[in-house]
Motif scaffolding. Structure first.
Motif, PDB file in Angstrom:
ATOM      1  N   ILE A  67       3.744   1.099  -9.698  1.00  0.00           N
ATOM      2  CA  ILE A  67       3.871   2.471 -10.220  1.00  0.00           C
ATOM      3  C   ILE A  67       4.082   2.445 -11.738  1.00  0.00           C
ATOM      4  N   PHE A  68       4.974   1.548 -12.206  1.00  0.00           N
ATOM      5  CA  PHE A  68       5.243   1.493 -13.652  1.00  0.00           C
ATOM      6  C   PHE A  68       3.997   1.041 -14.422  1.00  0.00           C
ATOM      7  N   ASN A  69       3.261   0.088 -13.853  1.00  0.00           N
ATOM      8  CA  ASN A  69       2.039  -0.372 -14.538  1.00  0.00           C
ATOM      9  C   ASN A  69       1.026   0.757 -14.638  1.00  0.00           C
ATOM     10  N   LEU A  70       0.893   1.517 -13.544  1.00  0.00           N
ATOM     11  CA  LEU A  70      -0.048   2.651 -13.587  1.00  0.00           C
ATOM     12  C   LEU A  70       0.434   3.703 -14.604  1.00  0.00           C
ATOM     13  N   ALA A  71       1.752   3.986 -14.611  1.00  0.00           N
ATOM     14  CA  ALA A  71       2.290   4.968 -15.571  1.00  0.00           C
ATOM     15  C   ALA A  71       1.977   4.530 -17.007  1.00  0.00           C
ATOM     16  N   GLU A  72       2.133   3.233 -17.276  1.00  0.00           N
ATOM     17  CA  GLU A  72       1.853   2.729 -18.634  1.00  0.00           C
ATOM     18  C   GLU A  72       0.365   2.851 -18.966  1.00  0.00           C
ATOM     19  N   ASN A  73      -0.485   2.615 -17.961  1.00  0.00           N
ATOM     20  CA  ASN A  73      -1.931   2.798 -18.195  1.00  0.00           C
ATOM     21  C   ASN A  73      -2.265   4.259 -18.476  1.00  0.00           C
ATOM     22  N   ILE A  74      -1.584   5.151 -17.749  1.00  0.00           N
ATOM     23  CA  ILE A  74      -1.831   6.593 -17.971  1.00  0.00           C
ATOM     24  C   ILE A  74      -1.397   6.980 -19.391  1.00  0.00           C
ATOM     25  N   ILE A  75      -0.251   6.453 -19.827  1.00  0.00           N
ATOM     26  CA  ILE A  75       0.226   6.756 -21.191  1.00  0.00           C
ATOM     27  C   ILE A  75      -0.804   6.276 -22.220  1.00  0.00           C
ATOM     28  N   GLU A  76      -1.369   5.080 -21.982  1.00  0.00           N
ATOM     29  CA  GLU A  76      -2.360   4.500 -22.905  1.00  0.00           C
ATOM     30  C   GLU A  76      -3.668   5.278 -22.938  1.00  0.00           C
ATOM     31  N   ASN A  77      -4.061   5.760 -21.737  1.00  0.00           N
ATOM     32  CA  ASN A  77      -5.403   6.340 -21.623  1.00  0.00           C
ATOM     33  C   ASN A  77      -5.403   7.551 -20.686  1.00  0.00           C
ATOM     34  N   MET A  90       0.860  -1.206   0.000  1.00  0.00           N
ATOM     35  CA  MET A  90       0.000   0.000   0.000  1.00  0.00           C
ATOM     36  C   MET A  90       0.894   1.254   0.000  1.00  0.00           C
ATOM     37  N   LEU A  91       0.772   2.075  -1.037  1.00  0.00           N
ATOM     38  CA  LEU A  91       1.644   3.252  -1.136  1.00  0.00           C
ATOM     39  C   LEU A  91       0.993   4.528  -0.589  1.00  0.00           C
ATOM     40  N   LYS A  92      -0.302   4.462  -0.330  1.00  0.00           N
ATOM     41  CA  LYS A  92      -1.018   5.668   0.139  1.00  0.00           C
ATOM     42  C   LYS A  92      -0.390   6.208   1.434  1.00  0.00           C
ATOM     43  N   GLY A  93      -0.080   7.525   1.419  1.00  0.00           N
ATOM     44  CA  GLY A  93       0.430   8.173   2.620  1.00  0.00           C
ATOM     45  C   GLY A  93       1.929   8.014   2.855  1.00  0.00           C
ATOM     46  N   ASP A 110      13.069   2.832  -0.680  1.00  0.00           N
ATOM     47  CA  ASP A 110      11.881   2.948   0.182  1.00  0.00           C
ATOM     48  C   ASP A 110      10.724   2.082  -0.305  1.00  0.00           C
ATOM     49  N   PHE A 111      10.712   1.793  -1.607  1.00  0.00           N
ATOM     50  CA  PHE A 111       9.633   0.963  -2.156  1.00  0.00           C
ATOM     51  C   PHE A 111      10.216  -0.384  -2.594  1.00  0.00           C
ATOM     52  N   SER A 112       9.421  -1.438  -2.406  1.00  0.00           N
ATOM     53  CA  SER A 112       9.857  -2.760  -2.874  1.00  0.00           C
ATOM     54  C   SER A 112       9.792  -2.801  -4.411  1.00  0.00           C
ATOM     55  N   THR A 113      10.404  -3.811  -5.005  1.00  0.00           N
ATOM     56  CA  THR A 113      10.335  -3.928  -6.470  1.00  0.00           C
ATOM     57  C   THR A 113       8.889  -4.175  -6.912  1.00  0.00           C
ATOM     58  N   LYS A 114       8.102  -4.846  -6.042  1.00  0.00           N
ATOM     59  CA  LYS A 114       6.690  -5.079  -6.371  1.00  0.00           C
ATOM     60  C   LYS A 114       5.926  -3.732  -6.386  1.00  0.00           C
ATOM     61  N   GLU A 115       6.244  -2.886  -5.410  1.00  0.00           N
ATOM     62  CA  GLU A 115       5.589  -1.564  -5.370  1.00  0.00           C
ATOM     63  C   GLU A 115       6.023  -0.706  -6.571  1.00  0.00           C
ATOM     64  N   LEU A 116       7.291  -0.833  -6.956  1.00  0.00           N
ATOM     65  CA  LEU A 116       7.746  -0.099  -8.149  1.00  0.00           C
ATOM     66  C   LEU A 116       6.982  -0.582  -9.381  1.00  0.00           C
TER      67      LEU A 116
END
Ligand code: CP
Length: 308
Positions: free
Chosen positions: A21-31, A1-4, A12-18
């Motif tokens: 973030i990358f998956n969300l960034a790619e979704n933002i680029i798409e849409n 959970m990255l909130k807050g 500070d973030f695990s590779t899973k948390e990274l």
């Protein structure tokens, strides 16, 4: 959970948390339209006690593109720091005005101090010659898009490895992925600090080599990360003048490189990459700046808890 959460150091973030973030960034680029209002009513404070073009403006563009708003300063002379206000007091006050803070400061460790005095998430936008974790998110998203993986690469890092905060953060981040090898290219005076070699590379059994000539090893590299010799970090002007043009990547040297090598640079560039290289398809540094905006959109949205 990255909130807050805060982002002060790339670890500070695990590779899973990274990956989230990358998956969300790619979704933002798409849409991008789908995310254009997710930060409606939220405020980002950008406190820049040191100059910046990319980091500050990409943070501000990121928040505006998410439907939020921004406030802040780009010059510490226009803040009450000039009257002697402590960083702790400034952050206590600004965290009462905003929902999230991105701060750049010339002192190493200042971002950690800020996070300890903030009631909202703090993002380190560069603390002196120490760390620059959002540049690393930018670098990693660019590597993901160009190379598909963060593993099994020979990575050349060239230039100012001593004061280069982007270098320190990138070495830390890439050391968590398997089978990467580093070739550290710098003059003797600008070598990677011993504590990073000991605590990150040696401790984790990561192969690395230190050399001082780019042309001798460029043919081995999958990724070449060029950096600027940073005038602002030198105490001695003479030494800066002696070292500033240690490396110049030009067409001649690019003839020696692999066809699928990629060139990254956090920018700004001075002379270390000739403009003739910009048209080479392996030059990714301007695309990299755009990934920086998208990854900061994803980071803001995650820390504010407005996107899964
Ligand atoms: N890469 C980077 O931090 O650039 P700026 O100094 O322009 O923000």
């Amino acid at each position: 959970m990255l909130k807050g959460r805060n982002l002060i150091d790339p670890m500070d973030f695990s590779t899973k948390e990274l990956d989230e973030i990358f998956n969300l960034a790619e979704n933002i680029i798409e849409n991008p339209e789908k995310y254009s209002k997710v930060c409606d009513g939220k405020l980002l404070a950008t406190l820049f006690f040191e100059p910046s073009t990319r980091t500050r403006l990409s943070f501000e563009a990121a928040m505006l593109r998410l439907g939020g708003r921004v406030l802040g300063f780009s010059d510490s002379n226009s803040s009450s720091a000039t009257k002697g206000e402590s960083l702790a007091d400034t952050i206590t006050v600004v965290s009462g005005y905003s929902d999230i803070i991105a701060m750049r400061h010339p002192k190493e460790g200042s971002a950690r101090v800020a996070s300890m005095n903030s009631s909202v998430p703090v993002i380190n936008a560069g603390d002196g010659g120490h760390q620059h974790p959002t540049q690393t998110l930018t670098d990693l998203l660019t590597i993901k898009s160009k190379k598909r993986s963060f593993s099994n690469h020979i990575i050349g890092i060239c230039g100012d490895l001593k004061f280069g905060r982007t270098v320190h953060s990138l070495v830390k981040a890439l050391s968590r992925y398997p089978n990467n090898k580093f070739i550290l290219i710098s003059p003797e005076e600008l070598k990677l600090p011993e504590y990073i070699k000991k605590e990150i590379l040696i401790k984790n059994n990561i192969e690395f080599l230190e050399v001082d000539r780019l042309e001798d090893i460029i043919d081995k590299l999958d990724i070449l990360y060029m950096t600027r010799v940073q005038k602002e970090r030198f105490f001695n002007e003479e030494e800066y003048l002696r070292l500033k043009d240690s490396y110049v990547l030009n067409e001649e040297k690019m003839k020696l490189a692999k066809e699928d090598m990629i060139i990254l640079h956090p920018l700004p560039r001075v002379n270390e990459i000739s403009v003739e290289v910009d048209k080479d398809k392996r030059a990714c540094y301007f695309q990299q700046t755009k990934y920086g905006m998208y990854v900061r959109m994803a980071l803001i949205a995650k820390l504010l808890g407005v996107c899964e």
